[in-house]
Design an enzyme around this catalytic site. Structure first.
Site, PDB file in Angstrom:
ATOM      1  N   GLY A 236       0.834  -1.202   0.000  1.00 17.02           N
ATOM      2  CA  GLY A 236       0.000   0.000   0.000  1.00 17.02           C
ATOM      3  C   GLY A 236       0.862   1.243   0.000  1.00 17.02           C
ATOM      4  O   GLY A 236       2.010   1.214  -0.444  1.00 17.02           O
ATOM      5  N   SER A 237       0.300   2.315   0.538  1.00 22.58           N
ATOM      6  CA  SER A 237       0.999   3.600   0.494  1.00 22.58           C
ATOM      7  C   SER A 237       2.163   3.636   1.482  1.00 22.58           C
ATOM      8  O   SER A 237       2.206   2.872   2.460  1.00 22.58           O
ATOM      9  CB  SER A 237       0.004   4.703   0.849  1.00 22.58           C
ATOM     10  OG  SER A 237      -0.525   4.444   2.137  1.00 22.58           O
ATOM     11  N   GLY A 241       2.871   2.124   5.332  1.00 16.88           N
ATOM     12  CA  GLY A 241       4.108   1.436   5.718  1.00 16.88           C
ATOM     13  C   GLY A 241       4.763   2.074   6.930  1.00 16.88           C
ATOM     14  O   GLY A 241       5.286   1.382   7.810  1.00 16.88           O
ATOM     15  N   GLU A 258       5.737  -3.443   0.643  1.00 18.33           N
ATOM     16  CA  GLU A 258       5.646  -3.133  -0.801  1.00 18.33           C
ATOM     17  C   GLU A 258       4.866  -1.830  -0.909  1.00 18.33           C
ATOM     18  O   GLU A 258       3.648  -1.838  -0.979  1.00 18.33           O
ATOM     19  CB  GLU A 258       4.897  -4.258  -1.526  1.00 18.33           C
ATOM     20  CG  GLU A 258       5.569  -5.611  -1.461  1.00 18.33           C
ATOM     21  CD  GLU A 258       6.790  -5.721  -2.353  1.00 18.33           C
ATOM     22  OE1 GLU A 258       7.009  -4.830  -3.212  1.00 18.33           O
ATOM     23  OE2 GLU A 258       7.554  -6.690  -2.186  1.00 18.33           O
TER      24      GLU A 258
HETATM   25  P1  NAD Z   1      -3.442   2.274   1.354  1.00 14.91           P
HETATM   26  O1  NAD Z   1      -2.138   2.448   2.034  1.00 14.91           O
HETATM   27  O2  NAD Z   1      -4.469   3.320   1.530  1.00 14.91           O
HETATM   28  O3  NAD Z   1      -4.125   0.902   1.853  1.00 14.91           O
HETATM   29  C1  NAD Z   1      -3.484  -0.350   1.679  1.00 14.91           C
HETATM   30  C2  NAD Z   1      -3.971  -1.326   2.731  1.00 14.91           C
HETATM   31  O4  NAD Z   1      -3.445  -0.967   4.008  1.00 14.91           O
HETATM   32  C3  NAD Z   1      -5.490  -1.383   2.910  1.00 14.91           C
HETATM   33  O5  NAD Z   1      -5.863  -2.732   3.054  1.00 14.91           O
HETATM   34  C4  NAD Z   1      -5.715  -0.595   4.201  1.00 14.91           C
HETATM   35  O6  NAD Z   1      -6.885  -0.957   4.889  1.00 14.91           O
HETATM   36  C5  NAD Z   1      -4.473  -0.983   4.982  1.00 14.91           C
HETATM   37  N1  NAD Z   1      -4.058  -0.048   6.044  1.00 14.91           N
HETATM   38  C6  NAD Z   1      -4.045   1.294   5.993  1.00 14.91           C
HETATM   39  N2  NAD Z   1      -3.501   1.786   7.135  1.00 14.91           N
HETATM   40  C7  NAD Z   1      -3.154   0.725   7.906  1.00 14.91           C
HETATM   41  C8  NAD Z   1      -2.534   0.576   9.193  1.00 14.91           C
HETATM   42  N3  NAD Z   1      -2.166   1.619   9.920  1.00 14.91           N
HETATM   43  N4  NAD Z   1      -2.316  -0.667   9.657  1.00 14.91           N
HETATM   44  C9  NAD Z   1      -2.660  -1.744   8.929  1.00 14.91           C
HETATM   45  N5  NAD Z   1      -3.258  -1.665   7.708  1.00 14.91           N
HETATM   46  C10 NAD Z   1      -3.500  -0.444   7.211  1.00 14.91           C
HETATM   47  O7  NAD Z   1      -3.130   2.032  -0.204  1.00 14.91           O
HETATM   48  P2  NAD Z   1      -4.125   1.963  -1.455  1.00 14.91           P
HETATM   49  O8  NAD Z   1      -4.662   3.320  -1.735  1.00 14.91           O
HETATM   50  O9  NAD Z   1      -5.068   0.827  -1.294  1.00 14.91           O
HETATM   51  O10 NAD Z   1      -3.115   1.533  -2.635  1.00 14.91           O
HETATM   52  C11 NAD Z   1      -2.331   2.427  -3.358  1.00 14.91           C
HETATM   53  C12 NAD Z   1      -0.905   2.455  -2.834  1.00 14.91           C
HETATM   54  O11 NAD Z   1      -0.358   1.143  -2.785  1.00 14.91           O
HETATM   55  C13 NAD Z   1       0.033   3.244  -3.740  1.00 14.91           C
HETATM   56  O12 NAD Z   1       0.907   4.012  -2.951  1.00 14.91           O
HETATM   57  C14 NAD Z   1       0.795   2.156  -4.492  1.00 14.91           C
HETATM   58  O13 NAD Z   1       2.053   2.562  -4.994  1.00 14.91           O
HETATM   59  C15 NAD Z   1       0.916   1.116  -3.434  1.00 14.91           C
HETATM   60  N6  NAD Z   1       1.156  -0.208  -4.001  1.00 14.91           N
HETATM   61  C16 NAD Z   1       2.417  -0.727  -3.916  1.00 14.91           C
HETATM   62  C17 NAD Z   1       2.699  -1.957  -4.496  1.00 14.91           C
HETATM   63  C18 NAD Z   1       4.087  -2.541  -4.438  1.00 14.91           C
HETATM   64  O14 NAD Z   1       4.200  -3.725  -4.723  1.00 14.91           O
HETATM   65  N7  NAD Z   1       5.115  -1.793  -4.108  1.00 14.91           N
HETATM   66  C19 NAD Z   1       1.678  -2.668  -5.145  1.00 14.91           C
HETATM   67  C20 NAD Z   1       0.397  -2.120  -5.208  1.00 14.91           C
HETATM   68  C21 NAD Z   1       0.162  -0.879  -4.620  1.00 14.91           C
END
Ligand code: NAD
Length: 504
Positions: A236-237, A241, A258
């Site tokens: 995720g973002s 992370g 990731e």
């Molecule tokens: P996001 O960070 O908003 O959410 C991702 C996941 O994390 C969701 O399931 C969310 O519920 C969970 N989450 C959020 N805060 C959390 C916390 N504090 N503790 C535990 N879980 C938590 O991301 P998004 O908007 O769904 O996806 C887009 C982002 O993901 C972009 O930044 C993109 O670059 C990244 N991404 C990276 C990869 C990679 O392999 N590097 C792959 C796909 C997406």
């Protein structure tokens, strides 16, 4: 919408999702295509977590002693079930994440591919033999199952990222607890059904090998905090992370992170521009700019900059933006209104920083109402400003010029993220330098191919704010196992290492 398009309700039925599961809950899932409510899902109550964790721990105890090739058989069956469900699951990915049909299907193909990879891997979890300095001794390194793996995934690869993790974790002997994005939980429920079908055919697997949690960040937080989950794989973002990593570190767990990317392409004066244009357009606008590996920065030699930008503007002008389920569409919707607003805000900020914006307007004609459809944007920038250095999850391509290859490399590396990168050049020295220790600092570095659309055979992931994790191919499986060094003494003596004497 044309009636050839398969409706969500047909897909739910085909995939085995029941009316009771899809209605009456508190999590409303909207389709980015036209904003329609697809389902009201029941969220996993926080009070269920203890039982979920206990089930996973019990599953681990049983699964870790199942021979790895037998564990691989479960993943072989999962691959078969995915093949059978490919069309339906791919279409549901389109409905839930807004991907064009071929990308929805491609995502499921990636799942099938990683299953094939993991089945082979299940007979190859190789360790080493190591020369011992002591007579009559043998040393080796073995890889052992590690325990429950918590998988947190993002909306933009709602199912493939789970499969990269789950296929490897399960052949490695680890059960999985999956917290998909709250924006894409339907495809996750469908995957749980597909997995359950494979389990029935497998026969004697322990209960709780895969459990799916439906809900938002709070559920993810309790997974991340649990000492019963030694490995957290979070996609995720960077913001997410930063919240997850310290919590896992505090309890000495292991993180596979990731996170966001800010991927660049350097285009040298010798580049095959026709190829470069095709690669740029796919990488920058595919999935409406919502891939972690999306091309966001184009670093082009000043001698060809004008020509390349003119070709790109021409290619962008003809891009079919619209309903992703209709044939011929190449650019679907952004995931939601927030994503559209973030794109507009980034373009406004780039203008303030001296950028010239081409495109980037909201499309309202010829697209379904209530979806957020945007023209992909090209932004010519005077330099690598703060806005260029930030990942905006939308189809914005910033163009920067350079005269000297060393400067191009500096620009490429001078961002906080380190996921994917590439160079287009026919100059061997530039290509090799790009791949050298002084070249790209990213986890992925390509030559004459765009930064997006990786194959599963390689390890996937990136450095710096991308988090450092590796998933998928190569030896990424090692992150899901516990490394053990073994020394066996088959002599009748007890010599100590380093010649230490300790006679009693
Ligand atoms: P996001 O960070 O908003 O959410 C991702 C996941 O994390 C969701 O399931 C969310 O519920 C969970 N989450 C959020 N805060 C959390 C916390 N504090 N503790 C535990 N879980 C938590 O991301 P998004 O908007 O769904 O996806 C887009 C982002 O993901 C972009 O930044 C993109 O670059 C990244 N991404 C990276 C990869 C990679 O392999 N590097 C792959 C796909 C997406």
């Amino acid at each position: 919408m044309k009636d050839t398009v398969i409706t969500p309700h047909t897909l739910f039925a085909n995939l085995g999702l029941t009316e009771a599961e899809l209605t009456g809950g508190t999590l409303t899932v909207h389709s980015p295509i036209d904003g329609r409510a697809l389902a009201d899902l029941h969220e996993t109550p926080a009070s269920d977590m203890d039982a979920i964790l206990a089930r996973s721990k019990a599953a681990f105890k049983a699964w870790r002693i199942v021979p790895a090739p037998r564990r691989g058989e479960l993943i072989r069956l999962l691959g078969e079930e995915l093949r059978a469900a490919k069309d339906d699951l791919g279409a549901l990915v389109s409905w839930e994440a807004g991907k064009i049909t071929s990308e929805g299907l491609g995502e499921v193909q990636e799942m099938i591919d990683i299953c094939d990879f993991a089945v082979g891997l299940s007979r190859q979890l190789y360790g080493l033999t190591i020369a011992s300095e002591r007579p009559g001794h043998r040393m080796m390194e073995t890889w052992q199952p590690a325990g429950p793996v918590g998988v947190i995934s993002a909306f933009n690869f709602p199912v493939a990222v789970w499969s990269w993790n789950a296929a490897l974790a399960l052949v490695c002997g680890d059960p999985v607890i999956w917290k998909p994005s709250e924006k894409s939980p339907l495809t996750a429920l469908a995957c749980q059904k597909i997995f359950d079908r494979a389990l029935v055919r497998f026969g004697d697997a322990p209960d709780g090998l895969l459990q799916t949690l439906i809900g938002g960040a709070d559920l993810g937080k309790s997974l991340v905090a649990s000492e019963d989950v030694p490995i957290i794989s979070a996609t995720g973002s960077t913001r997410m992370g930063r919240a997850v990593a310290p919590v896992v570190a505090e309890r000495f767990g292991k993180c596979i992170l990731e996170l966001g990317g800010n991927n660049a392409m350097i285009v040298g004066p010798s580049a095959d521009l026709e190829m470069a244009v095709r690669a740029i357009v796919f990488s920058a606008v595919g999935t409406a700019g919502q891939r972690c590996t999306t091309l966001r920065r184009l670093i082009v030699h000043n001698s060809i900059r004008e020509d390349l930008v003119a070709r790109l503007k021409k290619a962008y002008a003809g891009l079919p933006v619209g309903n992703p389920l209709e044939e011929g569409t190449l650019v679907g919707p952004l995931v939601d209104a927030e994503a559209g607003a973030a794109m507009t805000a980034a373009l406004d900020a780039a203008r303030v920083e001296g950028g010239t914006v081409h495109g980037g307007n909201r499309v309202t004609k010829g697209v379904p109402a209530n979806g957020v459809y945007m023209e992909p944007a090209i932004v010519e920038m005077p330099g690598q400003s703060a806005t260029v250095k930030a990942e905006t999850f939308a189809p914005i391509l910033y163009v920067l010029g350079y005269d000297d290859f060393a400067h191009a490399l500096d620009l490429q590396n001078d961002v906080p993220q380190g996921l994917s990168s590439c160079v287009f050049t026919l100059n061997m020295r530039e290509a090799e330098e790009f791949l050298s220790p002084a070249g790209s600092d990213c986890g992925i570095a390509n030559v004459n191919i765009g930064p997006s659309g990786a194959e599963i055979g390689g390890a996937f992931g990136g450095e710096k704010e991308t988090g450092g994790g590796r998933e998928s191919g190569s030896d990424a499986w090692k992150s899901y196992m516990r490394r053990q060094t073994n020394t066996v003494n088959y002599s009748a003596e007890l010599p100590l290492a380093q010649g230490v004497k300790f006679d009693i």
